[in-house]
Design a protein around this motif. Structure first.
Motif, PDB file in Angstrom:
ATOM      1  N   ASP A 335       0.836  -1.370  -0.078  1.00 18.91           N
ATOM      2  CA  ASP A 335      -0.015   0.123   0.055  1.00 18.91           C
ATOM      3  C   ASP A 335       0.794   1.380   0.075  1.00 18.91           C
ATOM      4  O   ASP A 335       0.430   2.047  -0.651  1.00 18.91           O
ATOM      5  CB  ASP A 335      -0.927  -0.045   0.999  1.00 18.91           C
ATOM      6  CG  ASP A 335      -2.299  -0.736   1.045  1.00 18.91           C
ATOM      7  OD1 ASP A 335      -2.351  -0.932  -0.055  1.00 18.91           O
ATOM      8  OD2 ASP A 335      -2.515  -1.287   1.988  1.00 18.91           O
ATOM      9  N   THR A 336       1.890   1.171   1.050  1.00 20.51           N
ATOM     10  CA  THR A 336       2.833   2.263   0.749  1.00 20.51           C
ATOM     11  C   THR A 336       3.520   2.624  -0.297  1.00 20.51           C
ATOM     12  O   THR A 336       3.693   3.882  -0.864  1.00 20.51           O
ATOM     13  CB  THR A 336       3.869   2.281   2.051  1.00 20.51           C
ATOM     14  OG1 THR A 336       2.990   2.088   3.407  1.00 20.51           O
ATOM     15  CG2 THR A 336       4.631   3.570   2.382  1.00 20.51           C
ATOM     16  N   LEU A 337       4.011   1.600  -1.061  1.00 22.42           N
ATOM     17  CA  LEU A 337       4.971   1.713  -2.332  1.00 22.42           C
ATOM     18  C   LEU A 337       3.797   2.180  -3.374  1.00 22.42           C
ATOM     19  O   LEU A 337       4.194   2.984  -4.110  1.00 22.42           O
ATOM     20  CB  LEU A 337       5.530   0.338  -2.715  1.00 22.42           C
ATOM     21  CG  LEU A 337       6.626   0.085  -1.830  1.00 22.42           C
ATOM     22  CD1 LEU A 337       7.003  -1.601  -2.021  1.00 22.42           C
ATOM     23  CD2 LEU A 337       7.738   1.110  -1.876  1.00 22.42           C
ATOM     24  N   ALA A 338       2.589   1.720  -3.478  1.00 24.93           N
ATOM     25  CA  ALA A 338       1.663   2.043  -4.425  1.00 24.93           C
ATOM     26  C   ALA A 338       1.373   3.594  -4.330  1.00 24.93           C
ATOM     27  O   ALA A 338       1.411   4.448  -5.170  1.00 24.93           O
ATOM     28  CB  ALA A 338       0.234   1.224  -4.487  1.00 24.93           C
ATOM     29  N   TYR A 339       1.304   4.030  -3.017  1.00 25.08           N
ATOM     30  CA  TYR A 339       1.020   5.252  -2.820  1.00 25.08           C
ATOM     31  C   TYR A 339       2.264   6.348  -3.232  1.00 25.08           C
ATOM     32  O   TYR A 339       2.107   7.229  -3.879  1.00 25.08           O
ATOM     33  CB  TYR A 339       0.758   5.697  -1.218  1.00 25.08           C
ATOM     34  CG  TYR A 339       0.200   7.167  -0.834  1.00 25.08           C
ATOM     35  CD1 TYR A 339      -0.606   7.643  -1.004  1.00 25.08           C
ATOM     36  CD2 TYR A 339       1.512   7.885  -0.453  1.00 25.08           C
ATOM     37  CE1 TYR A 339      -0.947   8.883  -0.845  1.00 25.08           C
ATOM     38  CE2 TYR A 339       1.524   9.095  -0.037  1.00 25.08           C
ATOM     39  CZ  TYR A 339       0.083   9.859  -0.142  1.00 25.08           C
ATOM     40  OH  TYR A 339      -0.096  10.915   0.128  1.00 25.08           O
ATOM     41  N   LEU A 340       3.343   5.904  -2.866  1.00 29.03           N
ATOM     42  CA  LEU A 340       4.392   6.610  -3.154  1.00 29.03           C
ATOM     43  C   LEU A 340       4.548   6.808  -4.648  1.00 29.03           C
ATOM     44  O   LEU A 340       5.018   7.670  -5.410  1.00 29.03           O
ATOM     45  CB  LEU A 340       5.716   6.000  -2.645  1.00 29.03           C
ATOM     46  CG  LEU A 340       5.966   6.163  -1.105  1.00 29.03           C
ATOM     47  CD1 LEU A 340       7.046   5.329  -0.560  1.00 29.03           C
ATOM     48  CD2 LEU A 340       5.947   7.456  -0.700  1.00 29.03           C
ATOM     49  N   LEU A 341       4.513   5.545  -5.449  1.00 25.92           N
ATOM     50  CA  LEU A 341       4.510   5.494  -6.883  1.00 25.92           C
ATOM     51  C   LEU A 341       3.584   6.518  -7.551  1.00 25.92           C
ATOM     52  O   LEU A 341       3.815   7.170  -8.568  1.00 25.92           O
ATOM     53  CB  LEU A 341       4.462   3.984  -7.360  1.00 25.92           C
ATOM     54  CG  LEU A 341       4.798   3.905  -8.761  1.00 25.92           C
ATOM     55  CD1 LEU A 341       5.703   4.444  -9.629  1.00 25.92           C
ATOM     56  CD2 LEU A 341       4.154   2.540  -8.891  1.00 25.92           C
ATOM     57  N   LYS A 342       2.491   6.367  -7.039  1.00 26.90           N
ATOM     58  CA  LYS A 342       1.145   7.096  -7.787  1.00 26.90           C
ATOM     59  C   LYS A 342       1.581   8.808  -7.570  1.00 26.90           C
ATOM     60  O   LYS A 342       1.021   9.461  -8.364  1.00 26.90           O
ATOM     61  CB  LYS A 342       0.027   6.885  -6.964  1.00 26.90           C
ATOM     62  CG  LYS A 342      -1.112   7.720  -7.503  1.00 26.90           C
ATOM     63  CD  LYS A 342      -2.546   7.043  -6.950  1.00 26.90           C
ATOM     64  CE  LYS A 342      -3.708   7.875  -7.407  1.00 26.90           C
ATOM     65  NZ  LYS A 342      -4.999   7.716  -6.574  1.00 26.90           N
ATOM     66  N   HIS A 343       2.147   9.169  -6.359  1.00 27.51           N
ATOM     67  CA  HIS A 343       2.407  10.552  -6.076  1.00 27.51           C
ATOM     68  C   HIS A 343       3.710  10.957  -6.388  1.00 27.51           C
ATOM     69  O   HIS A 343       3.964  11.979  -5.858  1.00 27.51           O
ATOM     70  CB  HIS A 343       1.976  10.941  -4.522  1.00 27.51           C
ATOM     71  CG  HIS A 343       0.646  10.720  -4.557  1.00 27.51           C
ATOM     72  ND1 HIS A 343       0.174   9.455  -3.752  1.00 27.51           N
ATOM     73  CD2 HIS A 343      -0.701  11.296  -4.644  1.00 27.51           C
ATOM     74  CE1 HIS A 343      -1.326   9.377  -3.874  1.00 27.51           C
ATOM     75  NE2 HIS A 343      -2.001  10.575  -4.334  1.00 27.51           N
TER      76      HIS A 343
END
Length: 960
Positions: A335-343
């Motif tokens: 979840d954290t990596l997906a958030y970081l990649l998205k933003h």
């Protein structure tokens, strides 16, 4: 020579009959070696300092010769004192050279000569110490080995002495000395080795940051199988204790820390049997702690590089114990990596997060429930660099080989078109990468007919209108043709962003031409009659091309080569737009024009070009890096200052006075056919209020409306999902209402809207609160101090109170804690107690029986974050003196629910154990319950109320 002689007679000394005397002599040799090493280091420091001082003196002498004569009367006393201190510190060489006897041997030596002889002495002393130590470790010897204190001193002085190998051309000389020193450390007992490294790891790291040869010592030792697991454990414990400090280190120290982590991971990979167990207790803390500290660090890159080194080292399927440790945190980590990649805003960051997602250290079978997290990183990987493309192709091929089409295709569906596009772009001949093209066509072949299913996916089309475009006429060989400016503007903006000196002047000219083209399309003389005569003509409001051009000019104001030209153009454009807005007149009572003052009174509307300035500033803040916010805020302050100066000039002041007189005449004429249903009659309260608004100074009204437009556009992007965009809005509000010289009436009028937007930023902040959240908190406090400190700002205090009290039960801990601080500050500004200030509002908004958010639902029916928020809000209100909470039936029911939550088993709450996120929330919930029980027991009402089960409460409190 003496050291070599002692080395040859060690065996003779140790064979003496008097063992006590022998032990005394051996200890004397130990101490003498260490003392010699200490004296050697001190001598090196003195010679080095003298050489630096002498070089500075020659530099000053050259400056004096260049500048000419110096007036001695102008000499400063501070310089004389400095010279005297320097002579007292560095005059030892002259004193030693003048001594007839007992002078130090290195008084006449240069640093190079001293180091050359010192390197030979250093290695001789190491040989001597190794011989002493091996003799003491001999099974048949009765000699005692040196104690931990002597060994620690030996360790420190030898590390410091490695400085003499700095600048040596032959690396073999330093390597020989380091290996000799390492052999001595390897000969120590395990407890002695552990004591030295545990107590002196700080000293080692500080010295390694200054001398690269010191770092080589631990590199040699950690590769030895006998001490590798011991040294890796010590090193990891040291690094984990200081994990939170990495974000504040300078680049050199952070790079050293990263090398230490990489070295420990490499040692774990080299000796899996022994070293894997050493990393197991640190793995979860290292992964999740890196994400936590990275969110608050000024430069989070080092944390992500540590994770990349970790994932690369323990991948490959050989670390079963480590993979089991990753499983409880897998969901949260993805979840954290997906958030970081998205933003992520930069390509390097996107590449890094993509690699971290694709190299998560778990087996494919464990990733199956979370396979959707890999799809977006796979698409980005196929567009990245060489290593990233290889990783993406390997991962995609692994999924195709091991997963069935029924399971894989639904996950590929959302990204299938982008995925096929990325694979087809890799199908290139030489000089493109041959391996990538071969692997891509192999994957397409394995997909078979499924690789054409992307045709079934709907196209994502962009809807464009001619109103949102910008063009200019271009004449070539007598033929005129319209050319779209958007591609040119995009290129020019990219040149300005990248700071290409060779093209930046031309880029600024292109951006200026684009803005002037819009001014040509919308003539200032026709603005008041701006009607839709030509539906295909570009419209300035919301025109993305115009916003790009202006934002590019804003960014160009930061470059030294074009800052003057860009700043003058931007200021001139803003002045022209604002002047047109301030110059509007209305010769007739009502012409039906929506931009007339009569229409403005009914519903204020700007001229078409006026919103382009705030819209362009918002666009610039949204698409800028955080490091550029300060310069954009400074430019915004300059534009607003020009606007204020223009509005207060004699021209517009006289025009405003004339407009007021004209409007008074118009209002005095009777109106019979202009009545609207629901409009108050003459003499009624509604009309008097409208008249009061109409009699306001038109210039002031325009200024206030323009500032309000700026503020509302910035508060709008504060509600975006991306935290970076939120901070862009906060930076714009700071530049508009804090920096510069804002009018007090602006701050008072906009206080509620701005505070609500800032509270939303805190409520919607990421789980790991970024460091920039402190700026949001300080802004809210600034508004409270500025507006509520005087009587004119307190007319909106009730609305402010309602907004702050509503955040007391927020699921976000950051929002709850901040709201409590804001209410405490508000009570301090109003010189009253928190209970008296908060009590009425809290009872009406939170504690209003079944209607309030606290008591309207049972706690067990709510998610963990909301439960924690409600319990923390009640705890804070109970802790106030006098307490705000009344011990009603609703509160007693809530109290018994909290008591049950504190005493229930873990499995009854989380059901499926093993997820770290659930365990953390359960721990937080229990802590909140215990705090509420403790706060309630401290109130007099608790002792008086018999329905609160005091004995059971105390039992649960002390047993939990």
């Amino acid at each position: 020579m003496c050291a070599k002689l002692l080395n040859t007679i060690i065996e003779s000394i140790s064979s003496k009959d008097d063992k006590a005397e022998t032990a005394k002599q051996m200890r004397g040799i130990y101490v003498t070696c260490i003392e010699k090493m200490t004296a050697f280091i001190e001598a090196y420091d003195r010679i080095k300092a003298f050489q630096v001082y002498e070089a500075k003196g020659k530099g000053k002498a050259k400056e004096v010769e260049t500048d000419g004569d110096v007036n001695m009367d102008e000499a400063k006393p501070d310089e004389e004192d400095t010279t005297t201190k320097d002579r007292q510190t560095y005059g030892w060489r002259e004193i030693e050279q003048a001594m007839p006897i007992h002078a130090v041997a290195y008084a006449d030596e240069s640093l190079e000569v001293f180091c050359k002889e010192g390197r030979y002495l250093y290695k001789t002393l190491l040989h001597l110490f190794r011989t002493l130590l091996s003799r003491a470790k001999d099974d048949g010897s009765e000699l005692r080995a040196p104690d931990g204190e002597l060994l620690g001193m030996f360790f420190e002085h030898n590390l410091r002495a490695l400085i003499i190998f700095e600048g040596v051309r032959d690396p073999r000389e330093a390597k020989e000395a380091i290996e000799l020193f390492s052999q001595i450390l390897l000969a120590l007992d395990p407890h002695e080795f552990a004591e030295i490294w545990t107590t002196r790891m700080d000293f080692f790291v500080e010295l390694a940051a200054q001398n690269m040869h010191v770092f080589s010592v631990i590199q040699v030792l950690i590769t030895h199988q006998d001490v590798s697991h011991q040294l890796v454990g010590i090193l990891l414990k040291y690094l984990m204790d200081r994990l939170g400090d990495i974000g504040s280190q300078n680049k050199h120290r952070a790079h050293l820390t990263l090398r230490l982590f990489k070295m420990s991971f490499l040692a774990i990979n080299s000796y899996i049997d022994k070293n894997e167990a050493v990393l197991v207790p640190h793995l979860q803390k290292l992964i999740m702690g890196s994400f936590t500290h990275a969110a608050k660090a000024a430069d989070p890159t080092t944390y992500y590089h540590i994770l990349r080194a970790l994932f690369r080292s323990i991948g490959g399927g050989r670390f079963e114990a480590l993979y089991k440790e990753v499983l409880p945190i897998l969901q949260e980590m993805l979840d954290t990596l997906a958030y970081l990649l998205k933003h992520a805003t930069e390509e390097s960051q996107k590449d890094l997060f993509t690699e971290l997602t694709l190299t998560v250290p778990v087996r494919l079978t464990n990733l199956l429930p979370h396979l959707q997290y890999l799809m977006a990183p796979l698409v980005h990987a196929l567009k990245g660099g060489h290593e990233l493309v290889s990783q993406g192709l390997r991962t995609l091929e692994l999924c195709i080989d091991n997963l069935t089409a029924d399971f894989l295709d639904p996950n590929l569906g959302p990204v299938l078109r982008d995925l096929m596009s990325g694979l087809n772009k890799l199908l290139k001949s030489v000089p493109a990468n041959r391996n990538h093209s071969h692997n891509a066509i192999k994957i397409l072949g394995k997909l078979g007919g499924r690789n054409r299913r992307f045709e079934e996916v709907e196209y994502q089309l962009d809807y464009r209108t001619s109103l949102n475009e910008l063009s200019t006429s271009l004449t070539i060989e007598g033929k005129s043709q319209k050319v779209q400016l958007e591609p040119l503007v995009d290129t020019a903006v990219r040149v300005v962003r990248e700071g290409k000196i060779a093209y930046i002047e031309d880029a600024v000219k292109v951006l200026q031409s684009a803005v002037l083209s819009m001014l040509t399309e919308v003539s200032i003389s026709l603005l008041q009659n701006f009607m839709a005569d030509d539906q295909d003509a570009p419209h300035p409001e919301g025109n993305v091309v115009l916003q790009k051009a202006l934002s590019g000019l804003f960014r160009a104001c930061q470059h030294d080569h074009v800052s003057g030209v860009a700043l003058d153009f931007v200021r001139s454009y803003a002045k022209r737009v604002f002047a047109a807005e301030l110059s509007r007149e209305d010769p007739q009572p009502d012409t039906g024009n929506k931009y007339s003052p009569a229409a403005m009174r009914k519903g204020f509307s700007f001229l078409p070009l006026t919103p382009t300035v705030p819209d362009s500033f918002v666009y610039a803040f949204e698409n800028s890096r955080p490091s550029e916010y300060a310069s954009l805020a400074e430019l915004l302050t300059t534009i607003i200052a020009d606007f204020q100066e223009m509005a207060s000039s004699d021209l517009f002041v006289k025009r405003a006075e004339a407009t007021i007189k004209a409007e008074e005449k118009i209002d005095a004429t009777p109106k019979t056919d202009d009545k609207v249903e629901g409009t108050p009659k003459a003499g009624e309260k509604g009309e008097s209020k409208t008249k009061s608004d109409e009699n306001r100074d038109p210039t002031t009204k325009v200024v206030d409306k323009v500032i309000s437009a700026f503020a509302h556009r910035f508060t709008h992007i504060c509600h975006e999902e991306d935290w970076t965009r939120k901070m862009a809005g906060v930076a714009g509000l700071r530049g508009l209402l804090i920096e510069g010289e804002p009018q007090r009436r602006w701050i008072i009028d906009l206080e509620i809207d701005v505070v609500r937007a800032l509270l939303y930023c805190l409520r919607d902040a990421p789980k790991e609160s970024p460091q920039s959240s402190e700026a949001v908190i300080e802004m809210v406090k600034h508004f409270i101090r500025t507006c509520q400190s005087q009587q004119d700002g307190r007319i909106k205090q009730q609305r402010l109170m309602e907004s702050l009290v509503s955040e007391l039960h927020s699921p976000s801990k950051l929002a709850r804690d901040s709201a409590q601080d804001f209410l405490a500050l508000l009570a301090e500004v109003n010189n009253t107690s928190i209970s008296d200030l908060v009590g009425p509002t809290a009872k009406a908004k939170l504690l209003d029986g079944p209607a309030g958010p606290i008591f309207n639902k049972p706690l067990r029916a709510l998610p963990f974050p909301i439960q924690v928020g409600i319990i923390d809000a009640v705890t804070w209100l109970v802790q106030l003196r006098p307490t705000v909470v009344e011990f009603t039936d609703e509160y007693i029911r809530l109290f018994h629910e909290v008591l049950a939550l504190a005493d229930v088993d873990d499995q009854a709450l989380i059901g499926k154990p093993g997820l770290m996120k659930s365990e953390q929330w359960l721990k937080t919930l229990r802590i909140s319950c215990i705090r509420l029980l403790r706060s309630s027991m401290a109130t007099p009402e608790f002792q008086e109320n018999t329905n609160l089960s005091g004995s059971r409460t105390r039992q649960v409190y002390f047993s939990t």
